[in-house]
Motif scaffolding. Structure first.
Motif, PDB file in Angstrom:
ATOM      1  N   LEU A  80       0.828  -1.207   0.000  1.00  0.00           N
ATOM      2  CA  LEU A  80       0.000   0.000   0.000  1.00  0.00           C
ATOM      3  C   LEU A  80       0.863   1.257   0.000  1.00  0.00           C
ATOM      4  CD1 LEU A  80      -2.772  -1.035   2.568  1.00  0.00           C
ATOM      5  CD2 LEU A  80      -3.022  -0.825   0.087  1.00  0.00           C
ATOM      6  N   ARG A  81       1.949   1.240   0.747  1.00  0.00           N
ATOM      7  CA  ARG A  81       2.846   2.390   0.781  1.00  0.00           C
ATOM      8  C   ARG A  81       3.396   2.694  -0.616  1.00  0.00           C
ATOM      9  NH1 ARG A  81       6.618   4.650   4.680  1.00  0.00           N
ATOM     10  NH2 ARG A  81       5.678   3.239   6.198  1.00  0.00           N
ATOM     11  N   SER A  82       3.813   1.650  -1.340  1.00  0.00           N
ATOM     12  CA  SER A  82       4.370   1.862  -2.679  1.00  0.00           C
ATOM     13  C   SER A  82       3.352   2.531  -3.595  1.00  0.00           C
ATOM     14  CB  SER A  82       4.812   0.519  -3.274  1.00  0.00           C
ATOM     15  OG  SER A  82       5.842  -0.057  -2.516  1.00  0.00           O
ATOM     16  N   GLY A  83       2.109   2.054  -3.547  1.00  0.00           N
ATOM     17  CA  GLY A  83       1.077   2.653  -4.381  1.00  0.00           C
ATOM     18  C   GLY A  83       0.757   4.079  -3.991  1.00  0.00           C
ATOM     19  N   LEU A  84       0.705   4.344  -2.680  1.00  0.00           N
ATOM     20  CA  LEU A  84       0.410   5.696  -2.216  1.00  0.00           C
ATOM     21  C   LEU A  84       1.534   6.662  -2.577  1.00  0.00           C
ATOM     22  CD1 LEU A  84      -1.084   4.706   1.234  1.00  0.00           C
ATOM     23  CD2 LEU A  84      -2.324   5.938  -0.554  1.00  0.00           C
TER      24      LEU A  84
ATOM     25  N   GLY B   5       1.709  10.295  -5.020  1.00  0.00           N
ATOM     26  CA  GLY B   5       2.206  11.587  -4.555  1.00  0.00           C
ATOM     27  C   GLY B   5       2.297  11.761  -3.063  1.00  0.00           C
ATOM     28  N   HIS B   6       1.937  10.754  -2.280  1.00  0.00           N
ATOM     29  CA  HIS B   6       2.020  10.869  -0.831  1.00  0.00           C
ATOM     30  C   HIS B   6       3.457  10.684  -0.371  1.00  0.00           C
ATOM     31  CE1 HIS B   6      -2.366  10.849  -0.100  1.00  0.00           C
ATOM     32  NE2 HIS B   6      -2.409  10.061  -1.167  1.00  0.00           N
ATOM     33  N   ARG B   7       3.868  11.475   0.588  1.00  0.00           N
ATOM     34  CA  ARG B   7       5.211  11.416   1.135  1.00  0.00           C
ATOM     35  C   ARG B   7       5.150  10.983   2.599  1.00  0.00           C
ATOM     36  NH1 ARG B   7       5.901  10.788  -3.171  1.00  0.00           N
ATOM     37  NH2 ARG B   7       6.902  12.097  -4.760  1.00  0.00           N
ATOM     38  N   PHE B   8       6.033  10.064   2.967  1.00  0.00           N
ATOM     39  CA  PHE B   8       6.020   9.474   4.303  1.00  0.00           C
ATOM     40  C   PHE B   8       7.175  10.001   5.143  1.00  0.00           C
ATOM     41  CE2 PHE B   8       3.421   6.711   1.817  1.00  0.00           C
ATOM     42  CZ  PHE B   8       2.519   6.128   2.695  1.00  0.00           C
ATOM     43  N   ARG B   9       6.885  10.171   6.442  1.00  0.00           N
ATOM     44  CA  ARG B   9       7.910  10.620   7.377  1.00  0.00           C
ATOM     45  C   ARG B   9       8.505   9.462   8.177  1.00  0.00           C
ATOM     46  NH1 ARG B   9       3.770  14.689   8.072  1.00  0.00           N
ATOM     47  NH2 ARG B   9       2.935  13.542   9.865  1.00  0.00           N
ATOM     48  N   SER B  10       7.848   8.290   8.144  1.00  0.00           N
ATOM     49  CA  SER B  10       8.287   7.156   8.949  1.00  0.00           C
ATOM     50  C   SER B  10       8.142   5.866   8.150  1.00  0.00           C
ATOM     51  CB  SER B  10       7.451   7.054  10.238  1.00  0.00           C
ATOM     52  OG  SER B  10       6.135   6.587   9.938  1.00  0.00           O
TER      53      SER B  10
END
Length: 372
Positions: free
Chosen positions: A99-103, A107-112
């Motif tokens: 799910l993270r890869s798709g998000l 365009g979503h950016r992760f901090r953790s």
């Protein structure tokens, strides 16, 4: 007591009630035993939650058991980039990597690296509908100040608890009934704590009270798979997921919602092979952790199978068994033999009559007597 994350919150709109820092601290105090690795709070205001869509005061808390990404950046409540969406999360999302890869492609950016942040970004992407993408055990709350609503969700198997109460002038939710009672009192909310005698026969027959009921009149449990929304002072059921039925994420990731035709084409004909692969996949999915893992081992087939597969996947596994003085209930010998057979490092402990001295504390944390 078992350790896991704890979440809780209070929403107040009547003038003689409060949702302030003292209420948030009360929640932390009653939930800290669940999450010893960190704690966080939020106190503020949110439009749309009170009757008529008016502004309400909000206090919430999160206590964390750090399993994936134990850094402070992953401590809840987690906030969106603009700070207007907050997530309180308890549990684990097994398909969080896909799910993270798709998000990220969206365009979503992760901090953790934490799976909880995947829930936050998925909610930003799709709102409450995102719960159908998650394979895991969870209970979470999203304070959405953009849309003026509070979203509550529980996993389809009902592994993680989530309780709610609607006393006059406010709303309370938490991982434990005791935390709801304490927070409501701290907020000045008149919670009905009388015993609901109608459910006592079910408690005696089943060993528990099925959701949405509890033994307290003023407290309910979310049903497994249920999503509820608090808007304009009203709590309603938005949807209910069915265990084993997942929806594909709209960005092409394969996970629990992979294309059914593709799944069927690659499925072996042998039922035993399919069952073995399904169990192996389920065990592997639950072994991701940044801290040491262990397994509870009894003398039965189910725990032996899970621990054997976990030991094979991890290379080293510590197992644990509780035994009793009564021979008919004591499975320590069978568990030790199983541990030797699978190559696990085994530990056992005896539970005797002295455990009765803690019975009140156990019932307090569980929220009701239970017969398991």
């Amino acid at each position: 007591m078992a350790r896991m994350c704890g979440i809780g919150g209070v929403v107040c709109w009547r003038a003689d009630t409060r949702a302030d820092a003292s209420v948030a601290r009360t929640l932390v105090r009653w939930l800290r035993h669940r999450g010893p690795d960190g704690e966080g709070t939020y106190v503020g205001r949110a439009r749309g939650l009170a009757p008529g869509g008016a502004e309400a005061r909000v206090a919430c808390a999160h206590t964390r058991l750090a399993v994936i990404d134990p850094r402070p950046v992953a401590q809840g409540p987690l906030a969106s980039d603009d700070g207007r969406i907050l997530l309180l999360f308890n549990g684990e999302i097994y398909n969080h990597r896909s799910l993270r890869s798709g998000l990220e492609r969206r365009g979503h950016r992760f901090r953790s690296r934490c799976d909880a942040e995947v829930v936050l970004r998925a909610y930003e992407e799709a709102g409450p509908a995102c719960v159908a993408w998650f394979e895991g055990m969870y209970a979470f709350a999203v304070l959405d100040r953009r849309r003026g609503r509070l979203v509550l969700a529980r996993d389809p198997a009902g592994e993680k608890p989530l309780f709610v109460a609607q006393p006059p002038g406010g709303f309370v939710f938490a991982s434990e009934i005791a935390a709801i009672v304490a927070a409501a009192h701290a907020a000045g909310l008149a919670l009905d704590r009388t015993l609901c005698r109608a459910w006592v026969p079910l408690q005696r027959a089943l060993g528990f009270v099925p959701a949405p009921h509890t033994l307290l009149r003023g407290v309910e449990s979310l049903r497994p798979g249920e999503v509820r929304l608090l808007e304009a002072g009203r709590l309603r059921v938005q949807r209910r997921l069915v265990f084993g039925r997942f929806a594909p994420a709209p960005f092409g990731e394969s996970g629990p919602g992979a294309d059914p035709a593709e799944r069927a084409a690659s499925r072996p004909r042998s039922v035993l092979v399919r069952l073995r692969r399904a169990v192996e996949r389920a065990v592997r999915a639950r072994l991701e952790s940044d801290v040491p893992l262990g397994g509870f081992l009894s003398g039965g087939i189910d725990s032996a199978l899970v621990c054997a597969l976990a030991r094979r996947a991890l290379g080293r596994l510590e197992t644990f068994t509780l035994g009793f003085d009564e021979p008919g209930w004591d499975e320590r010998a069978a568990a030790a033999a199983t541990a030797r057979a699978i190559g696990a490092v085994h530990h056992d402990s005896r539970v005797g009559a002295e455990a009765l001295e803690r019975i009140e504390a156990i019932v307090l944390r569980h929220g009701a007597p239970f017969g398991d």
